[in-house]
Each structure stands twice: as structure tokens, then as C-alpha cells.
Scaffold this active site. Structure first.
Site, PDB file in Angstrom:
ATOM      1  N   ILE A  47       0.499  -1.203   0.185  1.00 44.58           N
ATOM      2  CA  ILE A  47       0.229   0.073  -0.175  1.00 44.58           C
ATOM      3  C   ILE A  47       0.832   1.232  -0.601  1.00 44.58           C
ATOM      4  O   ILE A  47       2.181   1.265  -0.061  1.00 44.58           O
ATOM      5  CB  ILE A  47      -1.430   0.090   1.126  1.00 44.58           C
ATOM      6  CG1 ILE A  47      -0.555  -0.139   2.478  1.00 44.58           C
ATOM      7  CG2 ILE A  47      -1.895  -1.178   0.892  1.00 44.58           C
ATOM      8  CD1 ILE A  47      -0.969   0.252   3.471  1.00 44.58           C
ATOM      9  N   ASP A  48       0.191   1.988  -0.534  1.00 41.24           N
ATOM     10  CA  ASP A  48       1.396   3.431  -0.567  1.00 41.24           C
ATOM     11  C   ASP A  48       2.032   4.449   0.853  1.00 41.24           C
ATOM     12  O   ASP A  48       0.956   3.874   1.403  1.00 41.24           O
ATOM     13  CB  ASP A  48       0.270   4.650  -0.963  1.00 41.24           C
ATOM     14  CG  ASP A  48       0.254   4.332  -2.667  1.00 41.24           C
ATOM     15  OD1 ASP A  48       0.738   3.962  -3.214  1.00 41.24           O
ATOM     16  OD2 ASP A  48      -1.165   4.543  -3.457  1.00 41.24           O
TER      17      ASP A  48
END
Length: 353
Positions: free
Chosen positions: A162-163
Site C-alpha cells: 500500500i502507498d
């Protein structure tokens, strides 16, 4: 984003590779026996995550793409059993994963895997500009005494990402079997991933489906974008449901059918509802509301409260790789997003008085 994305982004050199220079192979693909004629730029963008067709074309122009050991241009048509290589004038930069004693919120752990609730602001994997302080460094420290564990071994460790600015759940594989079985589930889209996002604007429908190929923008390589021609980018589908309407913003639940880079951020912007305070995609501007100074100050206070894209990976579900048990985890909204929502609730209620 691939582990060697920095090298991919350096395809274009001031001095293109020539036959006399020493070349190092970074990627190799062999076309199937049944491969139909296909342009090599399309062939490669389908096989390398996080790279645009335009970058591949520029790499070909720089002499970095070979087929059967011969330099080819981007319009070359792949044939069955062609051997495709991507070469550069330097070897791969292999990242050293240094174990670091960093805090991790581990919500579940057994002999095969860990589920971690990542805090916003923590980079998942070392890369350009972030060679330490990442989640992978922290995992390497936690598992450093595990027999057979090697943080650099691709057969274990990260299954998905995930970012940096996104908070929420990630699963880590602690052995080869777990990595294989979990990766299969992500590939076959049998995992359950639900995200909560605060977006600009009032979404007209209570729920919907967004479909559009996602690829790297040709205008800004730091951004992903939706390509409507059906040829560029990779197939992506996001389902959304409205959870709460808060005046000029809306809290939504997003379910991923695919897992492309920045998928929710790009898809929501595509339908006109950019994530709140998502600087990369323009969500750090006032996109809805009034021109009153008091409102502008209110929104700025909201930005300060949640100084990142308002996105949280809330739910993660999968089948355990060893026991075959259905596993489901949920991470409640972090304090910055909770406070952000409360600010908008108070704003809406004060306007209704």
C-alpha cells in the site's frame, strides 16, 4: 512499482547503449509457443509492473531492448519463442535490506505469516530516496532470528503493498509456501480488501463500479492515469459504496477487484471525486465548497489534521496458506482520519442549525 524501478526510470540516457559497450541484462522474457503477433512495447508493459508504454518506447529508442540478442525498435512484432531482454550499461542495483528496530503494529502472527496495521507515512519497501526506515526493514529486524528467513529472498516477505500515505492492513509471508499460496490468492482476486476513503464532492449514486485501464501518465511519471483507449495501461476495477455524506465531501468504502498502483486514488479522481488532501492528484486544493475565508480556514485546518491522502486499508481477508481457514482482519480508522471526519460532521451540523 518494481524493486528496480529506479533502473527502469533511467532507461533514457544521454548516450544510448551501443554494441561496443558492456551490457547487463535486467529483464528477460520468452514468448509462448502460441504467442500472436504483438508490438513489443505492449508485450513488455503487460509484463513489467509500474512502467508505461511510453517509457518502453523511449527505452527502445535508447537501444536497451533486444530480441534474440538484436536491438529492436518499439514497433517490433513479437513472434512465438522470441527471447526478449532489457539491458543497461550497469548491473542491477541490489538493495541491501538492513534490519531496523522500528515499531510495528502486528495484529496477527503465526509460523507462516504476519498481518500488520501500517501507519500512514511509512514506506513499505526500500527504494529511491527511502533506503531505510521502511516496513521491510522493520520486518527484517523482527524476523532476523527466524531459521531460514532472508529479507532479500523474493520467495518470502511482502505479498502486496500500500502507498506511503495510506494506513492499514498488509500481510507478510514468513516462508516460501506462504508466499506462493497468498500470492495466488491476490493474483486470482479471491482476497477481500476494503478501503475507507474521504473524497471531494457529493457522489450522486449510493454505490457504483469504476472500470478503466490504469497506467503511468505520459505527462507526469509520478502519476498514474486512466486510459480510455483500452490498449494502454492495465485492466482495473474498483467498486465503491457511500458510507456517509458530509456536505462537500463523502466517506466511501472501496473494494478492489484488481490491485493497480494508486488504483483507488486514480479511479476516484477519474469519476470527479479526488481523495481529500491527496497532493499528488490535486486533492490538497479546495475542490468543493464556498469562497468564504472562514470556509477556507476550516479546510486548511482539516488538511493539517490529516496531512496525507485520506485513505485507509480497513479490511483484509484471505485463506490461510497452511490451515485453509478463512481469515478476516479489520483495522479501525486511525486517529487522524477519525478527527478529520469529526471536523466535517461538526461543520455540516453547524450549517443545519
Amino acid at each position: 512499482m518494481t524493486e528496480y524501478q529506479d533502473d527502469i526510470d533511467d532507461f533514457i540516457e544521454d548516450n544510448p547503449i551501443d554494441d561496443a559497450s558492456e551490457r547487463y541484462e535486467h529483464y528477460r522474457f520468452v514468448a509462448d509457443k502460441g504467442q500472436s503477433l504483438l508490438r513489443i512495447d505492449k508485450f513488455l508493459t503487460d509484463r513489467i509492473e509500474g512502467i508505461s508504454r511510453n517509457r518502453i518506447q523511449q527505452a527502445a529508442d535508447a537501444g536497451c531492448i533486444l530480441v534474440n540478442d538484436q536491438v529492436v525498435k518499439s514497433n517490433y512484432k513479437i513472434k512465438p519463442m522470441d527471447v526478449v531482454s532489457i539491458v543497461m550499461d550497469r548491473p542491477k542495483r541490489v538493495l541491501e535490506i538492513i534490519p531496523e528496530d522500528l515499531p510495528l503494529d502486528v495484529v496477527y502472527e503465526d509460523d507462516d505469516l504476519m498481518v500488520i496495521n501500517k501507519k500512514a507515512g511509512m514506506v513499505v519497501h526500500p527504494g529511491h530516496g527511502n533506503y531505510s526506515g521502511t516496513l521491510v526493514n522493520a520486518v527484517a529486524f523482527r524476523l532476523k532470528d527466524l531459521p531460514g528467513y532472508d529479507a532479500k529472498d523474493p520467495r518470502m516477505g511482502l505479498v502486496h503493498r500500500i502507498d506511503k500515505g495510506t494506513s492499514g492492513l498488509l500481510v507478510i509471508a514468513k516462508n516460501e509456501n506462504a508466499k506462493t499460496r497468498l500470492s495466488e490468492q491476490f493474483f486470482n482476486k479471491t482476497t477481500k480488501r476494503l478501503y475507507n476513503a474521504l473524497v471531494w464532492g457529493s457522489i450522486s449514486e449510493d454505490e457504483g463500479r469504476i472500470e478503466g485501464n490504469i497506467g503511468r501518465s505520459v505527462k507526469d511519471r509520478l502519476q498514474m492515469t486512466v486510459f480510455e483507449d483500452g490498449e494502454q495501461g492495465k485492466h482495473a476495477v474498483t467498486h465503491y459504496k457511500v458510507l456517509e455524506r458530509l456536505g462537500y465531501v463523502t466517506l466511501v468504502e472501496c473494494q478492489l477487484e484488481t490491485g493497480r498502483t494508486h488504483q483507488i486514488r486514480v479511479h476516484m479522481k477519474y469519476i470527479g471525486h479526488t481523495l481529500f488532501n491527496d497532493e499528488r492528484y490535486g486533492g490538497n486544493q479546495i475542490l468543493r465548497g464556498t469562497t468564504f475565508a472562514k470556509y477556507k480556514q476550516f479546510v486548511q485546518n482539516c488538511f493539517n489534521t490529516c496531512p496525507r491522502p485520506a485513505l485507509h486499508a480497513r479490511t483484509l481477508g484471505f485463506v490461510h496458506p497452511r490451515t485453509k481457514e478463512e481469515m478476516m482482519f479489520e483495522a479501525p480508522l486511525p486517529s487522524d482520519m477519525e478527527e478529520l471526519l469529526e471536523r466535517w460532521r461538526n461543520y455540516v451540523s453547524s450549517r443545519e442549525i
